[in-house]
Design a protein around this motif. Structure first.
Motif, PDB file in Angstrom:
ATOM      1  N   ARG A 117      -0.756 -20.500  -4.667  1.00  0.00           N
ATOM      2  CA  ARG A 117      -0.854 -21.331  -3.469  1.00  0.00           C
ATOM      3  C   ARG A 117      -0.007 -22.595  -3.591  1.00  0.00           C
ATOM      4  N   THR A 118      -0.017 -23.234  -4.768  1.00  0.00           N
ATOM      5  CA  THR A 118       0.677 -24.517  -4.918  1.00  0.00           C
ATOM      6  C   THR A 118       2.132 -24.389  -5.342  1.00  0.00           C
ATOM      7  N   GLN A 119       2.492 -23.287  -6.014  1.00  0.00           N
ATOM      8  CA  GLN A 119       3.842 -23.174  -6.566  1.00  0.00           C
ATOM      9  C   GLN A 119       4.728 -22.116  -5.906  1.00  0.00           C
ATOM     10  N   LEU A 120       4.141 -21.102  -5.334  1.00  0.00           N
ATOM     11  CA  LEU A 120       4.943 -19.996  -4.812  1.00  0.00           C
ATOM     12  C   LEU A 120       5.098 -20.011  -3.299  1.00  0.00           C
ATOM     13  N   GLY A 121       4.318 -20.801  -2.611  1.00  0.00           N
ATOM     14  CA  GLY A 121       4.505 -20.961  -1.173  1.00  0.00           C
ATOM     15  C   GLY A 121       3.911 -19.853  -0.332  1.00  0.00           C
ATOM     16  N   GLU A 122       4.330 -19.862   0.919  1.00  0.00           N
ATOM     17  CA  GLU A 122       3.803 -18.965   1.942  1.00  0.00           C
ATOM     18  C   GLU A 122       4.066 -17.493   1.598  1.00  0.00           C
ATOM     19  N   HIS A 123       3.097 -16.671   1.919  1.00  0.00           N
ATOM     20  CA  HIS A 123       3.229 -15.226   1.768  1.00  0.00           C
ATOM     21  C   HIS A 123       2.921 -14.559   3.106  1.00  0.00           C
ATOM     22  N   ALA A 124       3.414 -13.351   3.237  1.00  0.00           N
ATOM     23  CA  ALA A 124       3.081 -12.492   4.371  1.00  0.00           C
ATOM     24  C   ALA A 124       2.524 -11.197   3.797  1.00  0.00           C
ATOM     25  N   VAL A 125       1.789 -10.464   4.613  1.00  0.00           N
ATOM     26  CA  VAL A 125       1.225  -9.185   4.204  1.00  0.00           C
ATOM     27  C   VAL A 125       1.899  -8.103   5.035  1.00  0.00           C
ATOM     28  N   PHE A 126       2.515  -7.146   4.340  1.00  0.00           N
ATOM     29  CA  PHE A 126       3.200  -6.028   4.989  1.00  0.00           C
ATOM     30  C   PHE A 126       2.341  -4.780   4.789  1.00  0.00           C
ATOM     31  N   TYR A 127       2.004  -4.107   5.888  1.00  0.00           N
ATOM     32  CA  TYR A 127       1.172  -2.907   5.858  1.00  0.00           C
ATOM     33  C   TYR A 127       2.045  -1.684   6.118  1.00  0.00           C
ATOM     34  N   LEU A 128       1.972  -0.715   5.213  1.00  0.00           N
ATOM     35  CA  LEU A 128       2.737   0.521   5.315  1.00  0.00           C
ATOM     36  C   LEU A 128       1.794   1.673   5.641  1.00  0.00           C
ATOM     37  N   ARG A 129       2.189   2.513   6.583  1.00  0.00           N
ATOM     38  CA  ARG A 129       1.441   3.741   6.868  1.00  0.00           C
ATOM     39  C   ARG A 129       2.107   4.866   6.088  1.00  0.00           C
ATOM     40  N   PRO A 130       1.444   5.432   5.080  1.00  0.00           N
ATOM     41  CA  PRO A 130       2.052   6.509   4.301  1.00  0.00           C
ATOM     42  C   PRO A 130       2.444   7.696   5.188  1.00  0.00           C
ATOM     43  N   GLU A 131       3.700   8.060   5.125  1.00  0.00           N
ATOM     44  CA  GLU A 131       4.229   9.185   5.910  1.00  0.00           C
ATOM     45  C   GLU A 131       4.688  10.333   5.019  1.00  0.00           C
ATOM     46  N   HIS A 132       5.407   9.991   3.974  1.00  0.00           N
ATOM     47  CA  HIS A 132       5.989  11.009   3.087  1.00  0.00           C
ATOM     48  C   HIS A 132       5.513  10.748   1.660  1.00  0.00           C
ATOM     49  N   TRP A 133       5.057  11.804   1.015  1.00  0.00           N
ATOM     50  CA  TRP A 133       4.501  11.699  -0.324  1.00  0.00           C
ATOM     51  C   TRP A 133       5.238  12.647  -1.279  1.00  0.00           C
ATOM     52  N   LEU A 134       5.406  12.206  -2.522  1.00  0.00           N
ATOM     53  CA  LEU A 134       5.762  13.053  -3.648  1.00  0.00           C
ATOM     54  C   LEU A 134       4.726  12.744  -4.722  1.00  0.00           C
ATOM     55  N   ALA A 135       4.085  13.758  -5.247  1.00  0.00           N
ATOM     56  CA  ALA A 135       3.019  13.516  -6.222  1.00  0.00           C
ATOM     57  C   ALA A 135       2.958  14.671  -7.206  1.00  0.00           C
ATOM     58  N   THR A 136       3.074  14.330  -8.483  1.00  0.00           N
ATOM     59  CA  THR A 136       3.115  15.367  -9.513  1.00  0.00           C
ATOM     60  C   THR A 136       2.385  14.915 -10.762  1.00  0.00           C
ATOM     61  N   ASP A 137       1.753  15.865 -11.415  1.00  0.00           N
ATOM     62  CA  ASP A 137       1.212  15.668 -12.762  1.00  0.00           C
ATOM     63  C   ASP A 137       1.889  16.714 -13.626  1.00  0.00           C
ATOM     64  N   LEU A 138       2.587  16.237 -14.659  1.00  0.00           N
ATOM     65  CA  LEU A 138       3.342  17.155 -15.505  1.00  0.00           C
ATOM     66  C   LEU A 138       2.504  17.731 -16.637  1.00  0.00           C
ATOM     67  N   GLY A 139       1.201  17.541 -16.577  1.00  0.00           N
ATOM     68  CA  GLY A 139       0.307  18.141 -17.569  1.00  0.00           C
ATOM     69  C   GLY A 139       0.429  17.437 -18.909  1.00  0.00           C
ATOM     70  N   ALA A 140       0.100  18.139 -19.948  1.00  0.00           N
ATOM     71  CA  ALA A 140       0.064  17.567 -21.285  1.00  0.00           C
ATOM     72  C   ALA A 140       1.399  17.722 -22.001  1.00  0.00           C
ATOM     73  N   LEU A 141       2.481  17.358 -21.335  1.00  0.00           N
ATOM     74  CA  LEU A 141       3.805  17.455 -21.975  1.00  0.00           C
ATOM     75  C   LEU A 141       3.955  16.466 -23.095  1.00  0.00           C
TER      76      LEU A 141
END
Length: 141
Positions: A117-141
């Motif tokens: 608040r005292t050192q970094l100044g004003e902030h804004a909040v940006f809200y994203l609606r997830p549209e495209h996903w990539l998601a993987t678990d490569l297992g126990a590699l």
């Protein structure tokens, strides 16, 4: 192996450090920076940043961004999400506290919020609606 919708949303909801990417200029690769984020399964993802920072200006101009989160233990897993910014709001003290509490030990939150608040100044909040996903678990590699 691809993650189910539930698995990818739960993984994204965990407090990982995100790698945010946003097109800043058409003649350059996307700007990519580490960032704290918040996400609740089925909802919008949100970040906080200074509106006049490089990433803040780039997000406002592009109207969208992507975020990648990953881990290496106990298995290699990642989730990448991309989508439009659906709204931008002025920051609120409660959101600053919520984000800091997500990533910092309880005894460090108040000090960080005060520093921000005292050192970094004003902030804004940006809200994203997830549209495209990539998601993987490569297992126990």
């Amino acid at each position: 192996m691809a993650l189910s919708v539930e698995e990818r949303e739960q993984f994204l909801a965990e407090p990982h450090i995100g790698a945010l990417s946003v097109v800043e200029r058409p003649d350059r690769a996307p700007l990519t920076v580490p960032i704290w984020y918040q996400y609740t399964p089925g909802g919008e993802l949100w970040i906080r940043t200074a509106p006049d920072s490089r990433k803040g200006r780039a997000i406002a101009a592009a109207g969208r961004f992507s975020l990648l989160v990953e881990r290496t233990e106990p298995t290699i897993r990642y989730v990448s999400v991309e989508g439009p910014v659906v709204r931008t709001t002025p920051d609120e003290a409660e959101l600053s506290w919520e984000m800091a509490a997500r990533y910092l030990p309880e005894d460090k939150v108040a000090g960080f919020v005060e520093y921000e608040r005292t050192q970094l100044g004003e902030h804004a909040v940006f809200y994203l609606r997830p549209e495209h996903w990539l998601a993987t678990d490569l297992g126990a590699l």
